[in-house]
Write a protein that holds these residues in place. Structure first.
Motif, PDB file in Angstrom:
ATOM      1  N   GLU A 142      11.516 -35.835  24.359  1.00  0.00           N
ATOM      2  CA  GLU A 142      10.992 -34.938  23.324  1.00  0.00           C
ATOM      3  C   GLU A 142       9.504 -34.726  23.589  1.00  0.00           C
ATOM      4  O   GLU A 142       8.786 -35.674  23.907  1.00  0.00           O
ATOM      5  CB  GLU A 142      11.192 -35.529  21.931  1.00  0.00           C
ATOM      6  CG  GLU A 142      10.724 -34.604  20.831  1.00  0.00           C
ATOM      7  CD  GLU A 142      11.049 -35.155  19.446  1.00  0.00           C
ATOM      8  OE1 GLU A 142      11.653 -34.408  18.662  1.00  0.00           O
ATOM      9  OE2 GLU A 142      10.697 -36.314  19.169  1.00  0.00           O
ATOM     10  N   ILE A 143       9.066 -33.478  23.470  1.00  0.00           N
ATOM     11  CA  ILE A 143       7.673 -33.124  23.733  1.00  0.00           C
ATOM     12  C   ILE A 143       7.077 -32.486  22.495  1.00  0.00           C
ATOM     13  O   ILE A 143       7.672 -31.576  21.914  1.00  0.00           O
ATOM     14  CB  ILE A 143       7.568 -32.131  24.910  1.00  0.00           C
ATOM     15  CG1 ILE A 143       8.199 -32.726  26.170  1.00  0.00           C
ATOM     16  CG2 ILE A 143       6.114 -31.752  25.174  1.00  0.00           C
ATOM     17  CD1 ILE A 143       9.064 -31.774  26.899  1.00  0.00           C
ATOM     18  N   ASP A 144       5.899 -32.966  22.111  1.00  0.00           N
ATOM     19  CA  ASP A 144       5.136 -32.358  21.016  1.00  0.00           C
ATOM     20  C   ASP A 144       4.003 -31.564  21.659  1.00  0.00           C
ATOM     21  O   ASP A 144       3.068 -32.135  22.213  1.00  0.00           O
ATOM     22  CB  ASP A 144       4.575 -33.435  20.088  1.00  0.00           C
ATOM     23  CG  ASP A 144       3.817 -32.871  18.911  1.00  0.00           C
ATOM     24  OD1 ASP A 144       3.194 -31.791  19.043  1.00  0.00           O
ATOM     25  OD2 ASP A 144       3.843 -33.504  17.851  1.00  0.00           O
ATOM     26  N   PHE A 145       4.106 -30.232  21.612  1.00  0.00           N
ATOM     27  CA  PHE A 145       3.128 -29.389  22.289  1.00  0.00           C
ATOM     28  C   PHE A 145       1.757 -29.429  21.623  1.00  0.00           C
ATOM     29  O   PHE A 145       0.751 -29.199  22.276  1.00  0.00           O
ATOM     30  CB  PHE A 145       3.632 -27.954  22.392  1.00  0.00           C
ATOM     31  CG  PHE A 145       4.889 -27.830  23.196  1.00  0.00           C
ATOM     32  CD1 PHE A 145       4.928 -28.226  24.515  1.00  0.00           C
ATOM     33  CD2 PHE A 145       6.044 -27.343  22.624  1.00  0.00           C
ATOM     34  CE1 PHE A 145       6.087 -28.136  25.269  1.00  0.00           C
ATOM     35  CE2 PHE A 145       7.210 -27.238  23.367  1.00  0.00           C
ATOM     36  CZ  PHE A 145       7.231 -27.635  24.687  1.00  0.00           C
ATOM     37  N   ASP A 146       1.712 -29.720  20.333  1.00  0.00           N
ATOM     38  CA  ASP A 146       0.429 -29.777  19.628  1.00  0.00           C
ATOM     39  C   ASP A 146      -0.426 -30.950  20.105  1.00  0.00           C
ATOM     40  O   ASP A 146      -1.635 -30.826  20.245  1.00  0.00           O
ATOM     41  CB  ASP A 146       0.645 -29.884  18.112  1.00  0.00           C
ATOM     42  CG  ASP A 146       1.323 -28.655  17.532  1.00  0.00           C
ATOM     43  OD1 ASP A 146       1.126 -27.544  18.079  1.00  0.00           O
ATOM     44  OD2 ASP A 146       2.057 -28.798  16.542  1.00  0.00           O
ATOM     45  N   SER A 147       0.220 -32.081  20.365  1.00  0.00           N
ATOM     46  CA  SER A 147      -0.518 -33.282  20.771  1.00  0.00           C
ATOM     47  C   SER A 147      -0.450 -33.548  22.267  1.00  0.00           C
ATOM     48  O   SER A 147      -1.258 -34.304  22.804  1.00  0.00           O
ATOM     49  CB  SER A 147       0.032 -34.504  20.027  1.00  0.00           C
ATOM     50  OG  SER A 147       1.368 -34.763  20.441  1.00  0.00           O
ATOM     51  N   GLY A 148       0.545 -32.986  22.943  1.00  0.00           N
ATOM     52  CA  GLY A 148       0.756 -33.276  24.354  1.00  0.00           C
ATOM     53  C   GLY A 148       1.535 -34.557  24.593  1.00  0.00           C
ATOM     54  O   GLY A 148       1.697 -34.987  25.724  1.00  0.00           O
TER      55      GLY A 148
END
Length: 161
Positions: A119-125
């Motif tokens: 899972e990737i959170d684009f806001d935090s990287g």
């Protein structure tokens, strides 16, 4: 914005001619391009890939020609993000231009394996390898790039302004 899926893993120097071979460039239809994505190095990719899956590679992903067909084929195949140690610069820009999220992260690219759930959170990287219970810190997208991706590409982004 987040992405979550199973990983399809590749090595170094995956070039645009391997992502979508030149013999299939007689079409610009995303679905048709997707049907031939990765065919020369992974014949079963198009049969295994599911909407939302993640592609992971090592160094210099997307090297070769500057064609936009390569990121279009990947995105149309259902890949929600590509993680690599490094990307060829023109591929990086083309991916953002068509709304395909990509993240550079050496540690994640080296440690994540085919079949892992990520899972990737684009806001935090932050990249979370659910299978291994590990986290990696990738480069977060600047807000304007997130907006381009959220709008499904540069043309839609510009048209919305």
């Amino acid at each position: 914005m987040k992405a979550k899926g199973l990983v399809h893993k590749y090595g170094d120097n995956v070039d645009t001619d391997v992502i979508i071979p030149a013999r299939y460039l007689n079409s610009s239809d995303p679905k048709e391009l997707a049907s031939k994505c990765m065919i020369d190095i992974d014949e079963e990719f198009v049969n295994r890939v599911k909407e939302g899956d993640i592609m992971v590679a090592n160094k210099n992903f997307g090297c070769g020609s500057s064609r936009e067909h390569a990121p279009i084929a990947i995105k149309a195949a259902g890949i929600s993000c590509v993680i690599a140690e490094t990307f060829a610069r023109i591929f990086y820009r083309n991916a953002i231009n068509i709304g395909l999220p990509i993240i550079e992260c050496v540690e994640a690219a080296q440690d994540i394996e085919a079949g892992d759930e990520v899972e990737i959170d684009f806001d935090s990287g932050i990249i979370h390898n659910i299978t291994k219970g590990k986290e990696y810190k990738g480069q977060a997208f600047p807000p304007f790039m997130q907006e381009i991706i959220n709008k499904e590409g540069l043309v839609n982004y510009i048209n919305s302004k």
